[in-house]
Write an enzyme that holds these catalytic residues in place. Structure first.
Site, PDB file in Angstrom:
ATOM      1  N   HIS A 413       0.812  -1.220   0.000  1.00 39.05           N
ATOM      2  CA  HIS A 413       0.000   0.000   0.000  1.00 39.05           C
ATOM      3  C   HIS A 413       0.846   1.271   0.000  1.00 39.05           C
ATOM      4  O   HIS A 413       0.339   2.360  -0.256  1.00 39.05           O
ATOM      5  CB  HIS A 413      -0.937   0.000   1.212  1.00 39.05           C
ATOM      6  CG  HIS A 413      -2.180   0.812   1.018  1.00 39.05           C
ATOM      7  ND1 HIS A 413      -2.148   2.173   0.836  1.00 39.05           N
ATOM      8  CD2 HIS A 413      -3.488   0.458   0.959  1.00 39.05           C
ATOM      9  CE1 HIS A 413      -3.387   2.634   0.693  1.00 39.05           C
ATOM     10  NE2 HIS A 413      -4.217   1.604   0.759  1.00 39.05           N
ATOM     11  N   ARG A 414       2.148   1.156   0.265  1.00 33.52           N
ATOM     12  CA  ARG A 414       3.001   2.336   0.206  1.00 33.52           C
ATOM     13  C   ARG A 414       3.110   2.879  -1.216  1.00 33.52           C
ATOM     14  O   ARG A 414       3.311   4.073  -1.414  1.00 33.52           O
ATOM     15  CB  ARG A 414       4.398   2.010   0.739  1.00 33.52           C
ATOM     16  CG  ARG A 414       4.442   1.638   2.216  1.00 33.52           C
ATOM     17  CD  ARG A 414       5.814   1.152   2.625  1.00 33.52           C
ATOM     18  NE  ARG A 414       6.212  -0.061   1.907  1.00 33.52           N
ATOM     19  CZ  ARG A 414       7.371  -0.688   2.090  1.00 33.52           C
ATOM     20  NH1 ARG A 414       8.249  -0.199   2.963  1.00 33.52           N
ATOM     21  NH2 ARG A 414       7.667  -1.781   1.423  1.00 33.52           N
TER      22      ARG A 414
END
Length: 440
Positions: A413-414
């Protein structure tokens, strides 16, 4: 002086390996590039080449030895004119270090560590050519902050030896540039630990189990995937895709495959082959999802290198189809069959399973309907593929039956958030449900 041969690091994560087989024996002449041994790592069996020439004077670690640490002394090579009497392996791997008296006087003012540092990998010149230096010369150069690339060797075949280091020290030449100060590490909480072995075993009667030691592959899988779940914020997106058009096209393409004299078809496409191609094309169309995360940069990849999880005894390995978006389905299919076969034989080369920009894990062939896979860095995504099965669907406001497959995209998700992951899955679904677009 004798040249020490140490256990090489055949991959960035390798800490130890098994010395499976020696391909030379004591007294044999070897040249640079000759294959001298086979090493088993946690993932594969690889050949080790000699980087120096000489005579095999002593094999220190016999074949079949397990758990040999990287940089541990495994054999000694003799140069021209030397005999086995000059070999000293009484201290095991510590025999690689010279006696303290051999350190030149000019270096005496520098406090030496209690245990001499290993020589490290052989240096290379600016043009990529390997610089030949004796292990003692490399250690003395490191101790005195000398750059071997700035020195000339007077030993056999231009090899840098002890006297060349002493000459450079006396002349004050060949100094290496000072290393940049390492940035301070950011604060990170200590990783959580599970129950100890004793705590686990106390829960069971002593005669109700047996202990099977972990092999190298299982230890590596445990370490890497634990790190992944602890350090990567996972996010999951699922979608159902209809397979009927793809299955029809697959049957047509396989039926049209040319055959050789023995009647063997040139290729035989699988649903997995077409899944690899569809994911690669989707990453081409959504390039912001074809990335890797570092703390300093977003690594934007120019090709979709798709790893494919292959189950092998004791674990799994992920061979990679490079630039899969550019390859015809027939090439992907044949490459995958070759990589899968050699993966099960542990014959893959490191470059065939290390790296990649994404991965496919297909458990549909095992009857699994849907699941979520763990992101394997440096990847930012992995696609978990379930089984294709007949399900009721609504088409044109009427109930119908279609072959449907559930896929789940796990993302880091980064760098691949929910909206971007949904965009990637929409592109993937388009290729699967309109498979002719993969042939254009």
């Amino acid at each position: 002086m004798p040249i020490n041969i140490t256990m090489p690091a055949l991959s960035p994560t390798m800490e130890e390996g098994n010395l499976a087989k020696w391909l030379v024996k004591e007294g044999d002449q070897v040249s640079s590039g000759d294959v001298i041994a086979e090493i088993e790592t946690d993932k594969a069996t690889m050949e080790v080449e000699a980087v120096d020439e000489g005579t095999v004077g002593k094999i220190v670690v016999p074949e079949g030895t397990e758990g040999v640490k990287v940089n541990e002394l495994i054999a000694v090579l003799l140069e021209d004119g030397e005999d086995a009497g000059s070999i000293d392996t009484s201290a095991g791997s510590a025999a690689q270090a010279p006696a303290a008296a051999e350190v030149p006087a000019a270096a005496a003012s520098t406090a030496a560590p209690a245990t001499p540092a290993p020589a490290g990998p052989a240096p290379v010149a600016a043009d990529g050519a390997r610089i030949f230096a004796s292990p003692l010369a490399r250690r003395l150069a490191k101790l005195n902050s000398l750059d071997l690339k700035a020195l000339s060797g007077t030993g056999p075949h231009g090899r840098i030896v002890k006297r060349d280091i002493e000459t450079a020290i006396a002349a004050g030449t060949g100094k290496a540039a000072p290393a940049a100060e390492a940035p301070k590490a950011a604060f990170a909480p200590a990783p959580a630990t599970g129950p100890s072995a004793d705590q686990v075993l106390k829960l069971f009667d002593e005669d109700s189990y047996e202990l099977v030691p972990h092999d190298g592959m299982r230890k590596t899988i445990a370490k890497r995937l634990t790190e992944s779940k602890q350090t990567i914020p996972h996010f999951y997106v699922s979608v159902d895709v209809e397979l009927d058009a793809l299955l029809s096209l697959r049957a047509q393409l396989n039926g049209a495959a040319a055959t050789d004299k023995e009647g063997k078809p040139a290729y035989k496409l699988s649903v997995n082959d077409m899944t690899i191609k569809a994911l690669a094309l989707a990453l081409r169309d959504v390039p912001n999802a074809n990335v890797s995360w570092t703390d300093e940069n977003m690594v934007m990849h120019k090709h979709a290198d798709v790893g494919v999880a292959v189950s092998i005894p004791g674990g799994l390995i992920t061979p990679i189809i490079r630039a899969a978006e550019e390859k015809p389905l027939s090439v992907i299919s044949n490459q995958m069959k070759d990589l899968g076969k050699r993966a099960k034989e542990r014959k893959l080369k490191p470059e065939e399973y290390q790296g990649g920009t994404t991965a496919v894990s297909n458990m549909g062939m095992m009857g699994v309907k849907d699941f979520s896979a763990v992101v394997n860095p440096p990847h930012a995504t992995i696609l978990a593929v379930g089984a294709g099965e007949k399900r009721p669907v609504v088409k044109n406001d009427a109930l119908a039956v279609a072959t449907v497959m559930t896929v789940t995209l796990s993302t880091d998700h980064r760098c691949v958030d929910g909206a971007l992951g949904a965009e990637l899955l929409a592109a993937f679904k388009g290729y699967i449900e309109n498979p002719m677009s993969m042939l254009v």
